[in-house]
Write an enzyme that holds these catalytic residues in place. Structure first.
Site, PDB file in Angstrom:
ATOM      1  N   GLY A   8       0.849  -1.329   0.000  1.00  0.00           N
ATOM      2  CA  GLY A   8       0.113  -0.041  -0.092  1.00  0.00           C
ATOM      3  C   GLY A   8       0.805   1.146  -0.161  1.00  0.00           C
ATOM      4  N   SER A   9       1.986   1.236   0.178  1.00  0.00           N
ATOM      5  CA  SER A   9       3.064   2.223   0.320  1.00  0.00           C
ATOM      6  C   SER A   9       3.586   2.724  -1.000  1.00  0.00           C
ATOM      7  CB  SER A   9       4.225   2.031   1.273  1.00  0.00           C
ATOM      8  OG  SER A   9       5.177   2.966   0.856  1.00  0.00           O
ATOM      9  N   ALA A  10       3.300   3.933  -1.472  1.00  0.00           N
ATOM     10  CA  ALA A  10       3.665   4.525  -2.649  1.00  0.00           C
ATOM     11  C   ALA A  10       5.211   4.613  -3.050  1.00  0.00           C
ATOM     12  CB  ALA A  10       2.995   5.745  -2.927  1.00  0.00           C
TER      13      ALA A  10
END
Length: 213
Positions: A8-10
């Site tokens: 989920g971390s860009a």
């Protein structure tokens, strides 16, 4: 080579796309931040700042996504196309990377409260985010790439952020739509078609949906 990450971390996804572009395989080690995996003693020994992404390349440990991206290119890429050795071009890439940090921060100030704490969206934070998007729209200038005529680290970092924005903007009352910025839309559509690893990037961004209304 190990990469501690969360899909989920860009910033994590920007590193994963960089690795695909460079042509290296990363041993992905998933951390559940909500369960506190990043605060466990074993991980703190690796990264006392307890942030992701974190790269472990033999005895070398590095965190901060843009530093990792640059390291992967300088250490393993066969060409300098992603991070030009030309001082002027490299400076422009660096400028866009720093701008992306501001865009990411603006995204967080607007979305993280409603997503994680279920607080109302802040109109002032939205105005700031929209100013950053207006600036990105201006910087892109209708071009296919963020810098020059080929894919660079600037594109990869911005793409991860904009993909996250695109997914998060589906939240009720978000009132943010990147499609209203024509240069961003054109660039984003082109990036979807040409960027190695885009599919994994998009699928990872969908993790945010569990926090959206």
């Amino acid at each position: 080579m190990d990469l501690y990450y969360s899909p989920g971390s860009a910033p994590c996804r920007a590193v994963l796309m960089t690795a695909q572009c460079v042509g290296i395989d990363l041993n992905k080690k998933l951390l559940n931040l909500l369960a506190g995996d990043h605060m466990k003693p074993d991980f703190l020994k690796i990264n006392p700042q307890h942030t992701i992404p974190t790269l472990v390349d033999n005895d070398f440990v590095l965190w901060e996504s843009r530093a990792i991206m640059i390291y992967l290119v300088e250490q393993y890429a066969k060409t300098d196309s992603l991070y030009s050795k030309c001082p002027e071009t490299r400076a422009r890439i660096n400028q866009r990377l720093y701008f992306d940090m501001d865009l990411t921060q603006a995204f967080g100030k607007y979305f993280y409260g409603p997503m994680m704490k279920k607080t109302p969206f802040d109109p002032e934070a939205r105005k700031h985010l929209e100013k950053q998007l207006e600036m990105l729209n201006k910087l892109l200038g209708g071009n296919n790439f963020a810098i020059g005529d080929s894919l660079t680290l600037a594109d990869l970092s911005l793409l991860a952020t904009v993909t996250t924005l695109d997914v998060a903007s589906t939240a009720k009352s978000a009132n943010v739509d990147i499609k209203k910025y024509p240069n961003i839309k054109k660039w984003y559509d082109y990036m979807k078609a040409v960027t190695p690893g885009y599919k994994e990037n998009y699928e990872g961004s969908l993790e945010l949906k569990k926090f959206l209304d």
